[in-house]
Design a protein around this motif. Sequence first.
Motif, PDB file in Angstrom:
ATOM      1  N   LEU A 129      -4.639   4.771   1.337  1.00  0.00           N
ATOM      2  CA  LEU A 129      -3.268   4.789   1.846  1.00  0.00           C
ATOM      3  C   LEU A 129      -3.307   4.591   3.356  1.00  0.00           C
ATOM      4  O   LEU A 129      -3.967   5.356   4.065  1.00  0.00           O
TER       5      LEU A 129
ATOM      6  N   SER B 153       2.213   2.026   3.650  1.00  0.00           N
ATOM      7  CA  SER B 153       3.515   2.647   3.879  1.00  0.00           C
ATOM      8  C   SER B 153       4.186   2.026   5.096  1.00  0.00           C
ATOM      9  O   SER B 153       3.521   1.595   6.043  1.00  0.00           O
TER      10      SER B 153
ATOM     11  N   GLN C 223      -6.996   0.845  -5.511  1.00  0.00           N
ATOM     12  CA  GLN C 223      -5.592   0.899  -5.071  1.00  0.00           C
ATOM     13  C   GLN C 223      -5.491   0.818  -3.558  1.00  0.00           C
ATOM     14  O   GLN C 223      -6.192   1.542  -2.831  1.00  0.00           O
TER      15      GLN C 223
ATOM     16  N   PRO D 229       3.733  -3.530   3.869  1.00  0.00           N
ATOM     17  CA  PRO D 229       4.055  -2.820   2.623  1.00  0.00           C
ATOM     18  C   PRO D 229       3.934  -3.713   1.387  1.00  0.00           C
ATOM     19  O   PRO D 229       3.543  -3.231   0.316  1.00  0.00           O
TER      20      PRO D 229
ATOM     21  N   THR E 254      -2.397   1.099  -0.785  1.00  0.00           N
ATOM     22  CA  THR E 254      -0.994   1.437  -0.569  1.00  0.00           C
ATOM     23  C   THR E 254      -0.704   1.383   0.916  1.00  0.00           C
ATOM     24  O   THR E 254      -1.383   2.032   1.713  1.00  0.00           O
TER      25      THR E 254
ATOM     26  N   THR F 173       0.796  -3.800  -0.840  1.00  0.00           N
ATOM     27  CA  THR F 173       0.501  -2.708  -1.762  1.00  0.00           C
ATOM     28  C   THR F 173       0.244  -3.240  -3.167  1.00  0.00           C
ATOM     29  O   THR F 173       1.060  -3.975  -3.724  1.00  0.00           O
TER      30      THR F 173
END
Length: 123
Positions: free
Chosen positions: A11, A122, A118, A88, A120, A91
């Motif tokens: 993230l 933000s 993954q 973003p 991600t 993602t």
Amino acid sequence: QVQLVESGGGLVQAGDSLRLSCTASRRTFTGQAMAWFRQAPGKEREFVAAITTNSGLTNYADSVKGRFTISRDNAKNTVYLQMNSLKPEDTAVYYCAAGPSFRVVTERDYPYWGQGTQVTVSS
């Protein structure tokens, strides 16, 4: 046994960088072009980047040109995806794949796949 293992996802915030790695078994890596694909929620898997076996020629999706860099270390059986200026819309689950040519951008033409990692981003 064919094996591709991705790592490096996580993230991050928009504008940040991330580097993904994919380590392959020698049998899978040798002589194969290596590629990265990604799949966002509710969307089809799409081509991101690919690199030739030895010459280092690369191919990128328009959406990542100038921001992402694919590279490989044949001594380590590893391919990397350096992702800069993340957005973003980047993602997704990112998959490593081994296949016939760096020019190939269709999922069905890559016989070997990792499990995905993954990413991600933000806002």
